[in-house]
Design an enzyme around this catalytic site. Sequence first.
Site, mmCIF file in Angstrom:
data_model
loop_
_atom_site.group_PDB
_atom_site.id
_atom_site.type_symbol
_atom_site.label_atom_id
_atom_site.label_comp_id
_atom_site.label_asym_id
_atom_site.label_seq_id
_atom_site.Cartn_x
_atom_site.Cartn_y
_atom_site.Cartn_z
ATOM 1 C CG ASP A 348 1.469 3.550 -5.962
ATOM 2 O OD1 ASP A 348 1.214 3.568 -4.737
ATOM 3 O OD2 ASP A 348 1.290 2.541 -6.678
ATOM 4 N NE ARG A 350 -0.551 1.121 -4.318
ATOM 5 C CZ ARG A 350 -1.040 0.395 -5.304
ATOM 6 N NH1 ARG A 350 -1.999 -0.488 -5.072
ATOM 7 N NH2 ARG A 350 -0.573 0.550 -6.530
#
Length: 416
Positions: A348, A350
Amino acid sequence: MQAEHPFATTTAPLSTPAAVPAAAPIDEAAVRAVDRALAALRRGEVVAIETADGTVGAAVSVESVALDAVERLKALTGGTPRLVVTRRRAVVLGLAAADAARPVSDIADDQAPGAAAEAFGAMTLDRPGGLTADQAHALADPEQHPQAQDALPAGLTASEACPGSREAAAVDLARLARLLPAAITADLPSSPPTSAAEWAAKHDLLLVRASDVADYRVHVVRTLRRVADARVPLVGSENTRIYAFRPADGGPEHLAIVIGAPDPKQPVLARLHSECFTGDLLGSLRCDCGDQLRGAIAEIARQGSGVLLYLAQEGRGIGLVNKLRAYRIQDRGFDTVDANEILGFEADERVYLPAAEMLRQLGFEAVRLMTNNPEKLRQLARCGIAVVERVAHIFPANGHNESYLRTKAERSGHMF
């Protein structure tokens, strides 16, 4: 996977917002230089990279490299071209040991410049006589997936790239450009006889400093500005206004969908939603994103007011093209975490600084956060936003996304 109620409310441990350090002045020229280098890489051009000690090298993205680009690197620098990949990709290739790294967002949201780039890690791959363009493609592109040692080029060696190095900057530029996170680099054997800028100009190359690449994520977020807003009546929520936030580098806008008239003095019901072209617009059944988007808007409207931040972070931050590549890997039997890592990304990627900055500019300092992801609770607090409550946000599986939802729960810690 279905909760007792899709909008059940639970009280999370109160997350005390971290003190946000005073922002250093933004070097707008540095931001522009990195942005231009990203565009050049996407076009397949060679870019020059300078380190703090004044030494210079050149790099080209593996995704768009051709034989003539490798030869140009040799001619420009007199050095031997080498491949740089993320440490995650090197682990997949069997060239590095796996480690328990901190989540990318944990470091990418640090206020310290350069923290994000150092977190990702990079490794230089080389062999006697150098690598050909075809060999570099095969090592960096999982579609050609050499994943066993006996499939690797003979004599291949791997070494850690130092933080702040040209190699680390080159692979981070490729990641920022949403290309495969790999680059071919070559260094000048010694400092150029003139300045780095003069050398780059002589050879018609864009020049970027490695330190500016490392600082780019934090600096760009600090340039977010509200550039437009309008009333946009939605089905079931006619009193809605959309605000657009744009960074100074001209990158994609983030959107705030404000429903009703939330009171800035009270914790606002909020949802952080990463854009998903396939799920949000096309109704893809591979994920639950479309359900989450429409469900969040409906629930905010039902409760009277709130804000949904629509963040330009497709595919957990790797971009739409790389997400489609990840889907192809998943179709070979890998889960969503493995697929991202096989591509060379973290599970991930983000970051939550943009969300925190948008909330602050809208006047909100505390939220009741609609999420199943404990990382969002923690990261918003690290970015200075108080999370006073978690509002569960769960939807039933549809027959196509059961494995995806299971992976999120078992490997990413989502609360279902």
